[in-house]
Design an enzyme around this catalytic site. Sequence first.
Site, short mmCIF file in Angstrom:
data_model
loop_
_atom_site.label_atom_id
_atom_site.label_comp_id
_atom_site.label_asym_id
_atom_site.label_seq_id
_atom_site.Cartn_x
_atom_site.Cartn_y
_atom_site.Cartn_z
N CYS A 61 0.61 -1.09 0.05
CA CYS A 61 0.05 -0.28 0.32
C CYS A 61 0.86 1.83 0.09
CB CYS A 61 -0.76 -0.03 1.72
SG CYS A 61 -1.65 1.42 2.14
N CYS A 64 0.29 4.16 2.57
CA CYS A 64 0.99 3.13 4.33
C CYS A 64 2.43 3.38 4.15
CB CYS A 64 0.44 1.50 3.86
SG CYS A 64 -1.22 1.67 4.28
#
Length: 143
Positions: A61, A64
């Site tokens: 991600c 993230c």
Amino acid sequence: MAQPQNNTALSPSDDDESANHPQFAGGKVTLITTKDAWNQKLSEAKSQGKIVIANFSASWCGPCKSVAPYYIELSEKHSSLMFLTIDVDELTELSTQWDVKATPTFFFLRDGQQIDKVVGANKPELQEKITAIADSQVPSDQK
């Protein structure tokens, strides 16, 4: 030109396995990889009267990865809070239990119960909520 290509070909394969998680842990952030570790940390936080910030994240991600260094920085500034990171792919059961729909999702927990959350890599909102919670916590020896 062949030399740099060799280096870049080696780096990702070497780094992929070992570097997937270190970017998510550091400072005072604990990487949670088992349900037992999760339960232990929640129990520890409860006994110490600490609020837990649980970052449900994923190694693939982009947002993230971009917020992780900031999360680590916040963990160093706010030692009265417990900062955890959970890889949604490693602990799918926990992610399902907490109804994680997007990564990153940050849950704020008191005594194992959700008191707030931030969905997405929203640094201003994350900082605002962490600061507010940290400011509301007065160490027991100062009450």
